[in-house]
Each structure stands twice: as structure tokens, then as C-alpha cells.
Design a protein around this motif. Sequence first.
Motif, PDB file in Angstrom:
ATOM      1  N   SER A   1       0.830  -1.196   0.000  1.00 17.12           N
ATOM      2  CA  SER A   1       0.000   0.000   0.000  1.00 17.12           C
ATOM      3  C   SER A   1       0.866   1.249   0.000  1.00 17.12           C
ATOM      4  N   SER A   2       0.248   2.388  -0.191  1.00 16.60           N
ATOM      5  CA  SER A   2       0.978   3.657  -0.239  1.00 16.60           C
ATOM      6  C   SER A   2       1.714   3.876   1.069  1.00 16.60           C
ATOM      7  N   GLY A   3       2.758   4.638   0.977  1.00 15.41           N
ATOM      8  CA  GLY A   3       3.598   4.885   2.152  1.00 15.41           C
ATOM      9  C   GLY A   3       4.901   4.140   2.068  1.00 15.41           C
ATOM     10  N   ASP A   4       4.955   3.086   1.245  1.00 18.21           N
ATOM     11  CA  ASP A   4       6.182   2.357   1.009  1.00 18.21           C
ATOM     12  C   ASP A   4       6.776   2.843  -0.305  1.00 18.21           C
TER      13      ASP A   4
ATOM     14  N   ASP B   1      10.219   4.369   4.272  1.00 19.44           N
ATOM     15  CA  ASP B   1      10.649   5.505   5.079  1.00 19.44           C
ATOM     16  C   ASP B   1      10.438   5.204   6.557  1.00 19.44           C
ATOM     17  N   GLY B   2      11.191   5.877   7.385  1.00 16.40           N
ATOM     18  CA  GLY B   2      11.022   5.712   8.826  1.00 16.40           C
ATOM     19  C   GLY B   2      12.275   6.139   9.570  1.00 16.40           C
ATOM     20  N   ASP B   3      12.092   6.629  10.803  1.00 10.94           N
ATOM     21  CA  ASP B   3      13.232   7.061  11.606  1.00 10.94           C
ATOM     22  C   ASP B   3      13.968   5.877  12.221  1.00 10.94           C
ATOM     23  N   GLY B   4      13.211   4.892  12.672  1.00 12.09           N
ATOM     24  CA  GLY B   4      13.833   3.714  13.257  1.00 12.09           C
ATOM     25  C   GLY B   4      13.983   2.621  12.218  1.00 12.09           C
ATOM     26  N   ARG B   5      14.146   1.410  12.686  1.00 11.64           N
ATOM     27  CA  ARG B   5      14.240   0.263  11.777  1.00 11.64           C
ATOM     28  C   ARG B   5      12.863  -0.390  11.689  1.00 11.64           C
ATOM     29  N   GLY B   6      12.397  -0.632  10.475  1.00 12.67           N
ATOM     30  CA  GLY B   6      11.086  -1.235  10.333  1.00 12.67           C
ATOM     31  C   GLY B   6      10.898  -1.884   8.979  1.00 12.67           C
ATOM     32  N   TYR B   7       9.824  -2.637   8.876  1.00 13.76           N
ATOM     33  CA  TYR B   7       9.516  -3.322   7.618  1.00 13.76           C
ATOM     34  C   TYR B   7       8.012  -3.508   7.493  1.00 13.76           C
ATOM     35  N   ALA B   8       7.592  -3.839   6.302  1.00 16.80           N
ATOM     36  CA  ALA B   8       6.237  -4.318   6.033  1.00 16.80           C
ATOM     37  C   ALA B   8       6.356  -5.378   4.951  1.00 16.80           C
TER      38      ALA B   8
ATOM     39  N   GLY C   1       1.806 -16.071  -4.881  1.00 17.50           N
ATOM     40  CA  GLY C   1       3.144 -16.649  -4.934  1.00 17.50           C
ATOM     41  C   GLY C   1       4.272 -15.656  -4.914  1.00 17.50           C
ATOM     42  N   VAL C   2       3.970 -14.342  -4.689  1.00 20.31           N
ATOM     43  CA  VAL C   2       5.004 -13.309  -4.659  1.00 20.31           C
ATOM     44  C   VAL C   2       5.015 -12.657  -3.277  1.00 20.31           C
ATOM     45  N   LEU C   3       6.206 -12.589  -2.676  1.00 18.34           N
ATOM     46  CA  LEU C   3       6.398 -11.921  -1.391  1.00 18.34           C
ATOM     47  C   LEU C   3       7.033 -10.566  -1.647  1.00 18.34           C
ATOM     48  N   THR C   4       6.382  -9.501  -1.148  1.00 20.40           N
ATOM     49  CA  THR C   4       6.912  -8.148  -1.309  1.00 20.40           C
ATOM     50  C   THR C   4       7.305  -7.615   0.058  1.00 20.40           C
ATOM     51  N   ILE C   5       8.541  -7.146   0.161  1.00 21.26           N
ATOM     52  CA  ILE C   5       9.074  -6.631   1.420  1.00 21.26           C
ATOM     53  C   ILE C   5       9.514  -5.188   1.205  1.00 21.26           C
ATOM     54  N   ALA C   6       9.023  -4.293   2.048  1.00 21.10           N
ATOM     55  CA  ALA C   6       9.493  -2.912   2.078  1.00 21.10           C
ATOM     56  C   ALA C   6      10.167  -2.700   3.430  1.00 21.10           C
ATOM     57  N   ALA C   7      11.361  -2.126   3.433  1.00 19.01           N
ATOM     58  CA  ALA C   7      12.109  -1.983   4.678  1.00 19.01           C
ATOM     59  C   ALA C   7      12.959  -0.732   4.662  1.00 19.01           C
ATOM     60  N   THR C   8      13.315  -0.292   5.857  1.00 21.33           N
ATOM     61  CA  THR C   8      14.138   0.907   6.004  1.00 21.33           C
ATOM     62  C   THR C   8      15.599   0.646   5.677  1.00 21.33           C
ATOM     63  N   ASP C   9      16.024  -0.611   5.719  1.00 23.52           N
ATOM     64  CA  ASP C   9      17.432  -0.951   5.519  1.00 23.52           C
ATOM     65  C   ASP C   9      17.526  -2.445   5.232  1.00 23.52           C
TER      66      ASP C   9
END
Length: 752
Positions: free
Chosen positions: A2-5, A37-44, A50-58
Motif C-alpha cells: 500500500s501507499s507509504g512504502d 521511510d522511517g526514523d527507526g528500523r522497520g519493515y512491512a 506466490g510473490v512476497l513483497t518486502i518494504a524496509a528501512t534498511d
Amino acid sequence: MSSGDGEQVPGWADTVRGLAHRVLGPVAASVCFAARDGDGRGYAYEAAAGVLTIAATDGVSASVALHHYLREHCGLSVGWDTELPLAVPSLPAAPRREGTARVREGYYFNFCTFSYTMPYWDWADWEREIDWMALHGITMPLAVTGHEAAMHAAYSELGLDDRQIRRFLGGPGYLPFQFMGCLDDFAGPLPASWIESHRELGARILDRERAFGMTPVLPAFTGHVPREIAATARAGRRTWQGFETWVLDPADPLYARIGAEIARAQIKLFGTGHLYAADPFIEMIPIDADPAYPGAVAAATLAGLLEADPEAVWLMQAWPFSYQRDFWTKDRVTAFLDAIPDGRMLVADLWAEHDPLWGEFEEFAGKPWLWCALLNFGGRTDPVAGLRGVPAAVDAALAAGRPPAGLGLAMEATRNNPVFFELVADQIWHQVPDVAAWLDAFVTERYGRPGRGIEAGLRAAWRGLLDTVYGADGLRISPDRFKGVLTANPTYAWTRDGGAELRAAVAGTLWYRPAVLARAWERLIDAAEREPGLVAGPLGHDLAEAGIAYLARVADRRCVEVVESGGDPEQVARFLKVFEDLDRMLACRPEFTFRHWEDKALSWAAGPEDRAVLRDNARRIITVWGTVDSPLLDDYAGRHWAGLVGGYYRDRWELWARGLAAALAGEPGAEAELARRLRERSEDFLREGAAPVEPGDLAAESRRLHTAYAGAFGDVPGDVPGDAFGDARGDVSGGASGGVAGGADPVLEDER
């Protein structure tokens, strides 16, 4: 997502994609990465079609997201000994899941780890380890591989020749102790080929760690210098465990100059993330009793770093404040810390699971700090920990007025007691309110959903381990406590008063009921027999550890019986057979063999001289440690390894048994004669090593041992009368946390 990533492909994506491929094989092509985006460490993450999507700060957070997805939706985790790639034919659907780290940093390693676990690792070993680090949220690893190249370059600039420098550096297996300033000129000289090969390896390790977004911590100067430099400078002598070294006076301008030279050489070779580890007082009282002296050392240490790197931050282990409390009073600690600007130091509270210092020293006088778990000393293979108390200890630290900047694993060696270190690492990202529930999930993920009946038995096995060897909450677990006779250096002191001293020591190792441990071991064996394919992975490691745990206590008991019988030959034979039987079982698992350790060491040899040094280092550090004449560190790094248990350790106890009658009769020369014989055996081992051992079938050997020894304490599951020697803490009702007290066996029906 979703939006935000973010939509852009992050710079760390290729690195994490490589990890995913090593973990998942071809199915990794169905994992996509995006920035978040994010100040700390995070993911979604989310998975569909069959597709895994990962959004992360690092990159580390993205790796954690992948691991959490595998655990939560595939029932699979990646441990030190997991067989890879995982058997995941496709990626199951998963709703959007977000995660945020509880702390900014995950710290990893101890200087000692680089001697006791990975002195001889190659890139394949390190690549696997860095993957484990990323999957478990490690962002700040100590990195000392190749530091000898920086020291060689710096001391060359200062006028020393190659021979002098390599002699000063000493043996490759002992380099971390050299870097800490504990010893020099020992067990070497350092092979010339080692410096270049490990400069390349160290650079490769750092490149990969940084590619994930980690900030490695590099070693720094501690004031310890070669004798050639000490001879023309203001320097003093100090000793550590019988080893004498020279340390510069911090008032000598050479102190800061050498610190800067080493830091510059290191930056040139390896780059920098501006974090540097130095422990100028590690297990050594400052040579000047002036209360201002530690602050002067701090100022000189920091001055050298800042000259080379104006952004330098000094990381120091708080271990001296615990190890030498008589010297490091609260006033001294505060004065030392106050001498350093808050933004220039990070303090690692190294043994916080047992001896936390953060409360005693008011969160280290405002310095950022790390809550670390140590547990393992010397790389010893004893299965032991106190699991239930760890989450509360972490939660208390995080609730402090100045909470830690990170959580860390600061073990002196890895590859032991994985359940403890997995529990600590999990808390970088999650609170663990219920250890029993966490343990059930750990079992499922560790073995990969092995089937309902088998999984039930494995969970019951681990509940038994939790109530025995992993129920040591509140107990001191360290080398200055008796660990059992298997790896102990024999002495006739234990025969006094009919063996009362030995009996008391043995009692201290049994805070639980042996029958509960025997039943847990049996359940692991049952699972191995029903699902043989699991034995090559983590189950094999756990089988070996359970066998060690139980047979170690049997050996203790039989040693007492030998003394009580006056050295009866039949009792001696029964005692020594435990060593032989355990050795045969350990031979089934390569990492529990001495040969595996020595072969890794010799793989780095470029010629006969290198082989001699590497062979000596590999044999020496896990036996006498130092010289055969010094008892100070003898057996500190004792290992339950095939070739040692049935060879070196058994032989020592046989020598003890031969002179036992004389000792019991009070002959004055018995102890001296035993010491002479033991010294000769150590010298023989350093020359000859251990005989090769033939591997067998681990499940079959485990069953054989269980059948032979499960009733050694005269108790059986369901009718547990208490241990044979009493309980060291006055509670035999099931260990620290209360356990199986008899009656119905808590095995689910479908286990059978």
C-alpha cells in the motif's frame, strides 16, 4: 504494498536478494524488495499469488522481514545449523504485516569469539554467518578479522621490521587476545601468508556487512606495544594470566600517535563506520593506582582515534567493572566515564543476563549503552542456560530512564546453546511475554513442522530441557564454577574426607531431576528414529547436546563411586567407559570432533612452518591454553569433542585412577606425581593431537547410550525420587522453574 512504502529499488536490494537465494533457492526469484521511510528500523511485508513483497528501512530490517515471514507462514527458521536452502516450493499468501525494532542496534560478538569459534573460518563460513546475522537483526557486529594487517602496516611505519612485528603478533589462534592487549610474542610467530590472506578475507567480510547496512565495529589501540618500542618510551609492565606485556604511559605522546597510526592504517585497508572497540583494562588492573589514571588513558585513547577519524566513537566492554569490582568502585567508574564526552563512547554491558551493571552505575553515567548476553565462556559445549529470566531482564533494561541503544549477543563462542541466543536475538524486534509459548514456536520452526506426532514429542522434549539444563535461572554459569569431571583436570584434592569435596561439587551441577533430562533426551531420539532426515540438521546438534548433558552427570556420579570404592578396578572401568561411549556418539557429528577443528586450522597453512604454528595453536588453546607449566587457563576452553573426550580427557582420568590408591593412603608424593604425568600427557597431545575417529549413525548411537545409561541415577520418568547427591539450592521439585514432579508423563497421545 500500500501507499507509504517507497517505489524505488533500494541500494541494499541485491544484497538481500542474494541472501534470499541462499536461504530459499530458486523460489527466491519471487521475493521483491522496496524502500520504506522511517526514523527507526522497520519493515512491512505481504504475499499474494506466490510473490512476497518486502518494504524496509534498511537491508537488515528487510532480512528480518524475510525471516519473520518464513517463521510465521512457512513454519521454518534459519539457525546456525539449518540445512539450506529450505524446502519451500512456493511462497504462501500472507496479509500485510508490519514490524518495528524495539531498539536501534543489534550487537554481536566478543573479541574472544574470534579465537574460540572462528579463527580458521573461510569465506563460506563467514557468508553463512553474516546471513544469520542479518536474519536475526544484527546491525553492529564486532569485526576483527584482518586487523593484524593494519597493525603490521602501522608498526612498519614506526620502524619495526617484519620479523619483529610478526613475533609481536604471535600465533593466529590467539590474535584477539593480542588485540585486547593480554599477550604478545606467544604461540607464533604469525605466518607471513596469514597477513595477506586475512586482509583479503577481512575486507570481504566488511564489504558484505556494510552492504546489508550494518556498521561494523573495528579494533583500536589499547596502549599495548612491542618491547622494542617500550624500551625507548615511558611504559610499564603488566600481567594477565601469567603473560607479561608492556603498556605505554598515556602521558607519553607516543600513546596517541600509535593509536592514530593504527586507526589510519585500518581506515586505509578497510574503511570505517566510525565505531572502534578498545578495552585498555580488560581483566588487568591499571598499572597506576592514581584515581585520575583511567581518565588519562581514556583521553589518550580517544585522542589517537580522533586524530585519525574526527567522527570516531569508542565502544568499550564493561567487563572490567564486573570482573575486578574491588578496584572498579562506583566512584572510579564514574570518574572514568565522566572523562569521555557522552557522544564519544558506547558501553557494552557484557554479562547483563547474570550480572547487569547498568543499574549499579546509573546507565553508565549518561553514555549510550548496550544490554548484552554472554552465557558462554571459552567455547565450552555444556548445554546450560537460564531461559525464563531473560525476557524480564531485557524488559527491565528497556524500561530504564535511559534505556539501551541496542541488545547484543556477546558470547565468547557461538554454535552452542542456540536456544538461548535465539531467544535474546528475538527480543531485538519482539517482546517475549511467555517463554514456554516462545519455546513451542521455536521447536516448530527449528525442525520445520516435522509432522504432528513428531512435533508433539519434540515440544515435550524441549519442555523437559527447559525444566532441567535450561532452567538454570539465578545460577552463576561461568568457568570459575565446577562444570563436571569430563573436561576437568584431575586432582586428588577431591579425595579428601572420603570424597566430600567432590560430592559437593557434583551436587552443584544437579539442580534438576536426571530422569526428566533422560526423558527429554529419549524424545529427541524417538523423533530422530521416526524422521531420520532431520538428523543432518538441527536435530542432530540437539541430540549431541542432550547426550553431553546427561552423560556428563553420569561421569560425575561414577567418579564419586570410584573414590568411594577406594579405586576399585571395576568402578574405574565403568567410569572410563562413559568417556569412550560419549566419544563414539560425538564422532557422528563433525562439529563435535577435534579433527574438524584442526583440519580447519591447517587449511590456512602455506608451508611446513605455517602448519607447525597452526597445528600448535589449534591444539593448545582448547587444552593447556598457555604453557604446560601454567595451570591458570588449563581447560578453560574445554570441549566435549570426539578425540578429546575418549582420548585426551579419558587418558588423564586413567592416570588419576592409577595413583588413586596411593593418594587415598596419604602418600605425600601422589599429587606431585599425578601433576608430572598430566603434564607429560599434555605435551604428548601438543605433539601428536588426537587420533581420527570414524563417524557412525547418530540416532543409533544415541539410542545405545540412552539404553545403557538412562537408569544410572536409579530413577525413571513418572517416579522421580530426587537426585542422588541432593540439590545445591535445596529444591529438587523440578528445577528452577518447577518441572515434571512425577505421575503422568506429559506426552501427547499422538506422539506414539
